[in-house]
Design a protein around this motif. Structure first.
Motif, PDB file in Angstrom:
ATOM      1  N   LEU A   1     -21.865 -29.685  -9.610  1.00 39.92           N
ATOM      2  CA  LEU A   1     -22.311 -31.036  -9.278  1.00 39.92           C
ATOM      3  C   LEU A   1     -21.134 -31.915  -8.850  1.00 39.92           C
ATOM      4  O   LEU A   1     -21.269 -32.748  -7.942  1.00 39.92           O
ATOM      5  N   LEU A   2     -19.978 -31.740  -9.485  1.00 43.27           N
ATOM      6  CA  LEU A   2     -18.789 -32.488  -9.072  1.00 43.27           C
ATOM      7  C   LEU A   2     -18.395 -32.136  -7.634  1.00 43.27           C
ATOM      8  O   LEU A   2     -18.036 -33.008  -6.840  1.00 43.27           O
ATOM      9  N   GLY A   3     -18.462 -30.858  -7.290  1.00 47.32           N
ATOM     10  CA  GLY A   3     -18.166 -30.445  -5.921  1.00 47.32           C
ATOM     11  C   GLY A   3     -19.180 -30.990  -4.936  1.00 47.32           C
ATOM     12  O   GLY A   3     -18.819 -31.442  -3.845  1.00 47.32           O
ATOM     13  N   LEU A   4     -20.452 -30.976  -5.338  1.00 43.78           N
ATOM     14  CA  LEU A   4     -21.510 -31.497  -4.469  1.00 43.78           C
ATOM     15  C   LEU A   4     -21.338 -32.994  -4.231  1.00 43.78           C
ATOM     16  O   LEU A   4     -21.368 -33.464  -3.089  1.00 43.78           O
ATOM     17  N   GLY A   5     -21.145 -33.757  -5.312  1.00 44.64           N
ATOM     18  CA  GLY A   5     -21.031 -35.206  -5.183  1.00 44.64           C
ATOM     19  C   GLY A   5     -19.790 -35.630  -4.425  1.00 44.64           C
ATOM     20  O   GLY A   5     -19.857 -36.454  -3.510  1.00 44.64           O
ATOM     21  N   SER A   6     -18.634 -35.063  -4.790  1.00 42.16           N
ATOM     22  CA  SER A   6     -17.382 -35.437  -4.143  1.00 42.16           C
ATOM     23  C   SER A   6     -17.402 -35.115  -2.655  1.00 42.16           C
ATOM     24  O   SER A   6     -16.977 -35.924  -1.816  1.00 42.16           O
ATOM     25  N   SER A   7     -17.921 -33.943  -2.292  1.00 44.56           N
ATOM     26  CA  SER A   7     -17.889 -33.536  -0.888  1.00 44.56           C
ATOM     27  C   SER A   7     -18.974 -34.197  -0.055  1.00 44.56           C
ATOM     28  O   SER A   7     -18.797 -34.367   1.157  1.00 44.56           O
TER      29      SER A   7
ATOM     30  N   ALA B   1     -11.218 -20.792 -12.968  1.00 42.77           N
ATOM     31  CA  ALA B   1     -12.429 -20.179 -12.409  1.00 42.77           C
ATOM     32  C   ALA B   1     -13.540 -21.191 -12.181  1.00 42.77           C
ATOM     33  O   ALA B   1     -14.450 -20.949 -11.383  1.00 42.77           O
ATOM     34  N   LEU B   2     -13.485 -22.332 -12.857  1.00 38.72           N
ATOM     35  CA  LEU B   2     -14.514 -23.354 -12.668  1.00 38.72           C
ATOM     36  C   LEU B   2     -14.436 -23.989 -11.279  1.00 38.72           C
ATOM     37  O   LEU B   2     -15.377 -24.672 -10.859  1.00 38.72           O
ATOM     38  N   MET B   3     -13.333 -23.781 -10.577  1.00 33.17           N
ATOM     39  CA  MET B   3     -13.263 -24.277  -9.198  1.00 33.17           C
ATOM     40  C   MET B   3     -14.131 -23.451  -8.248  1.00 33.17           C
ATOM     41  O   MET B   3     -14.401 -23.879  -7.133  1.00 33.17           O
ATOM     42  N   LEU B   4     -14.593 -22.268  -8.689  1.00 32.70           N
ATOM     43  CA  LEU B   4     -15.515 -21.490  -7.860  1.00 32.70           C
ATOM     44  C   LEU B   4     -16.860 -22.190  -7.724  1.00 32.70           C
ATOM     45  O   LEU B   4     -17.328 -22.416  -6.602  1.00 32.70           O
ATOM     46  N   PRO B   5     -17.538 -22.567  -8.849  1.00 35.65           N
ATOM     47  CA  PRO B   5     -18.778 -23.344  -8.661  1.00 35.65           C
ATOM     48  C   PRO B   5     -18.536 -24.684  -7.976  1.00 35.65           C
ATOM     49  O   PRO B   5     -19.396 -25.159  -7.230  1.00 35.65           O
ATOM     50  N   TRP B   6     -17.368 -25.296  -8.217  1.00 36.94           N
ATOM     51  CA  TRP B   6     -17.048 -26.536  -7.501  1.00 36.94           C
ATOM     52  C   TRP B   6     -17.022 -26.274  -5.990  1.00 36.94           C
ATOM     53  O   TRP B   6     -17.575 -27.066  -5.211  1.00 36.94           O
ATOM     54  N   SER B   7     -16.408 -25.180  -5.589  1.00 38.93           N
ATOM     55  CA  SER B   7     -16.321 -24.850  -4.168  1.00 38.93           C
ATOM     56  C   SER B   7     -17.701 -24.575  -3.577  1.00 38.93           C
ATOM     57  O   SER B   7     -17.982 -24.953  -2.437  1.00 38.93           O
ATOM     58  N   LEU B   8     -18.572 -23.917  -4.346  1.00 44.34           N
ATOM     59  CA  LEU B   8     -19.926 -23.654  -3.851  1.00 44.34           C
ATOM     60  C   LEU B   8     -20.697 -24.959  -3.657  1.00 44.34           C
ATOM     61  O   LEU B   8     -21.411 -25.134  -2.667  1.00 44.34           O
ATOM     62  N   GLY B   9     -20.562 -25.886  -4.625  1.00 47.11           N
ATOM     63  CA  GLY B   9     -21.194 -27.190  -4.476  1.00 47.11           C
ATOM     64  C   GLY B   9     -20.644 -27.938  -3.276  1.00 47.11           C
ATOM     65  O   GLY B   9     -21.398 -28.563  -2.510  1.00 47.11           O
ATOM     66  N   ALA B  10     -19.327 -27.886  -3.083  1.00 45.34           N
ATOM     67  CA  ALA B  10     -18.697 -28.555  -1.941  1.00 45.34           C
ATOM     68  C   ALA B  10     -19.154 -27.941  -0.621  1.00 45.34           C
ATOM     69  O   ALA B  10     -19.420 -28.661   0.352  1.00 45.34           O
TER      70      ALA B  10
END
Length: 398
Positions: free
Chosen positions: A303-309, A242-251
């Protein structure tokens, strides 16, 4: 529909097929293994052989397009991919399935670099970030949705229908290629299979390093994080996923921001921000108090999704910014080889380091710190990038 939009749609459809083929099978491994009496090692090779075929044939894409023509190369690619899909869905043993997965990879490996080169060639340099944002959206949504779709297919029928479902999409792509692309002629001038001289182009070289060290490192760090969250913090597999959901939002936010600001802000500052954000999030994940404050994990993954993307979107636009149309095929081959390498290298390096450090109490923290340091490696090259005016982005925009 304008010709550029038609080529873009064909490329994105091919990219979707490639991603579906990599991720939709994840939920089917238990059923597949039980029916074909496959070991865990054999199941892992069902994806590895597809990736191997994909990687091996990428350098041949431009070479074949020069000799057969781009339209004919795409049709050959789709034919191989469709044949591999049909045979994989009909496989009676795990060994035969592995062989057909390799054939699928050989088809998909021709499709992506040739389609990408055709699409990017039709966009002016200052407009290529708009195409990149569409590519990144597909790269975000398809991996997020395809495991769920694959699970539904398995629960309602059989894992074989994951492969059979590829056939209508493959046929649709073939029909669009026949209907929309002209029967271009082969190029008589000989071309190298892979033009390594393009690595001397500083924008392409910097973008490739960024992709290796930021999205590539994230893929490895995500594997380490999954083990850490479940083995050390006691989270369930569902909570971890489920933590990939906030990752996806950041991305998603990063992709939209790069589309909006690339020409105005420039790649230097977007890439620098992405590198520093991912580095900070990985260091945050290494802090011991995170174990007692699980609520912060959602923010860390966002933040990981935001930075990576920020880095993946900006790097792909930067890579092709200074590439001449006649060099686009060779540049696309190099870029896709680098992308495949990034998928493997981060996992290999960080997995090996974690394996050496375990069972030490600080094994996970030290691995996250190493991941953060690897993320910083491209920063000196990024700081040397020209500004927006030097790249001609502001002038072209206005």
């Amino acid at each position: 529909m304008p010709y550029r939009s038609k080529v873009t749609l064909i490329y994105l459809l091919g990219f979707t097929l490639d991603l579906l083929n990599m991720f939709a099978l994840n939920a089917a491994y238990p059923a597949l293994g039980q029916e074909l009496h496959a070991s865990v090692a054999q199941l892992s090779w069902t994806n590895n052989l597809y990736m191997l075929g994909l990687t091996l044939v990428i350098p041949l894409g431009t070479w074949m397009a020069a000799r057969l023509g781009e339209r004919q190369t795409l049709l050959l690619s789709l034919a191989l991919f469709g044949l591999g899909s049909a045979l994989a869905g009909s496989a009676g043993t795990i060994d035969s399935l592995l062989g057909w997965r390799l054939l699928q990879g050989l088809g998909g490996g021709l499709l992506i670099p040739v389609g990408q080169a055709m699409a990017y060639r039709l966009y002016a340099p200052e407009q290529r970030h708009h195409l990149t944002s569409l590519v990144m959206m597909v790269a975000l949504l398809v991996p997020a949705l395809s495991p769920t779709l694959g699970g539904v297919v398995v629960d309602q029928g059989s894992w074989r229908w994951i492969f059979f479902a590829m056939l209508p999409l493959t046929l649709m792509a073939g029909v669009l290629v026949l209907a929309w692309l002209p029967a271009n002629q082969p190029l008589p001038a000989p071309q190298p299979i892979l033009d390594l001289h393009l690595l001397g182009q500083p924008l392409l070289r910097t973008a490739m390093l960024v992709y290796l060290c930021v999205p590539g490192v994230f893929i490895g760090a995500n594997l380490v994080a999954a083990l850490y969250l479940q083995q050390r913090l006691g989270l369930s597999a569902t909570a971890t996923g489920a933590l990939m959901l906030p990752w996806s939002l950041g991305a998603l936010g990063a992709i939209a921001f790069v589309r909006w600001r690339f020409n105005l802000t420039g790649p230097k500052w977007l890439l620098s921000a992405g590198i520093l954000i991912q580095c900070a999030a990985l260091l945050w994940l290494a802090l011991p108090w995170v174990a007692a404050h699980h609520a912060w994990l959602a923010l860390i993954f966002a933040l990981l999704g935001l930075g990576s993307s920020l880095c993946s979107s900006s790097a792909q636009s930067l890579a092709f910014l200074a590439i001449a149309p006649e060099q686009m095929g060779q540049a696309s081959a190099l870029w896709n080889l680098n992308r495949q390498l990034s998928f493997c290298l981060g996992v290999a390096v960080l997995g090996a380091v974690l394996n050496q450090l375990l069972p030490a109490p600080q094994a996970f923290a030290h691995t996250f710190i190493l991941a953060a340091l690897l993320t910083l490696l491209p920063l000196p090259m990024v700081f040397k990038l020209p500004g927006t005016r030097a790249l001609g982005l502001i002038t072209r925009t206005h």
